[in-house]
Design an enzyme around this catalytic site. Structure first.
Site, short mmCIF file in Angstrom:
data_model
loop_
_atom_site.label_atom_id
_atom_site.label_comp_id
_atom_site.label_asym_id
_atom_site.label_seq_id
_atom_site.Cartn_x
_atom_site.Cartn_y
_atom_site.Cartn_z
N HIS A 272 0.83 -1.22 0.00
CA HIS A 272 0.00 0.00 0.00
C HIS A 272 0.86 1.26 0.00
CE1 HIS A 272 0.79 0.90 4.29
NE2 HIS A 272 0.70 -0.41 4.49
N CYS B 212 3.10 -4.87 6.91
CA CYS B 212 2.77 -4.62 5.51
C CYS B 212 3.93 -3.98 4.76
CB CYS B 212 1.54 -3.73 5.41
SG CYS B 212 0.03 -4.56 5.97
#
Length: 215
Positions: free
Chosen positions: A168, A184
């Site tokens: 992301h 992440c």
């Protein structure tokens, strides 16, 4: 559309993060403040994408086309946790390489997955683990320039199961090249937009540590 002043004011909000930093936000000195990282915006909907002065990054973390001799097929995403780099394999021995920020020790994931779905200016919600570590976290946050998922997100799946790891964007560009998130893989917003447009749902993703993606 927001003005640059409005954008920078929004970015000055302390991020909640997702795939959030597990030790609190990076401290940015007055001489190296947040606003100095931004040089403008790229039109997008419903928000403009913040553009970063990539001259502030180590050259190895700037988007570039490189030679590639690995065995992976074109279209594969390869994330190297140790090198803090994400590579999108191309045809004819080349690849596009991006700098990334990764999970701190004990939070990084490795393995094989696929892009199960894609999100544009996605909403953010903490995982159960994140809430257990910080019960005061809000349970959701709408997408926007101050959202920790940034402009785009690729949601990683194994089979039909969302494994809760994402590739992301980020509103903390100084974290690229660092090991500090809750697991992440984070990219500059302009880079995740570029990657998002190049890969379809179903794309194979290999996340490696110590040169391996298998346990």
């Amino acid at each position: 559309m927001p003005t640059r002043r409005t954008l920078l004011a929004a970015l000055a909000v302390v991020p909640l993060a997702a795939c959030q930093q597990s030790r609190g936000p990076v401290q940015v000195s007055a001489a190296d403040d947040e606003a100095a990282w931004y040089i403008g915006t790229k039109p997008d909907k419903p928000y403009d994408v913040p553009l970063v002065d990539t001259g502030r990054l180590d050259p190895k973390y700037r988007r570039q086309v490189v030679s590639y001799t690995g065995p992976e097929k074109p279209g594969t995403i390869v994330v190297d946790i140790d090198e803090r780099q994400l590579t999108l394999v191309q045809a004819e021995g080349s690849a596009i390489r991006y700098g990334v920020g990764v999970g701190k020790l004990g939070f990084s994931w490795k393995g094989e997955a696929r892009v199960g779905r894609k999100g544009v200016w996605p909403d953010w919600s903490p995982t159960t683990t994140m809430v257990s570590l910080n019960p005061d976290l809000p349970r959701t946050r709408k997408g926007g320039v101050d959202n920790p998922l940034g402009a785009r997100a690729l949601y990683l799946y194994q089979g039909n199961r969302d494994i809760l790891f994402r590739i992301h964007g980020t509103n903390e560009p100084w974290s690229i090249g660092e090991q500090m998130s809750s697991g992440c893989v984070r990219m500059l917003n302009e880079d995740i937009v570029d990657l998002f447009e190049r890969v379809p749902v179903g794309t194979r993703v290999l996340v490696k540590r110590n040169g391996k993606y298998r346990v």
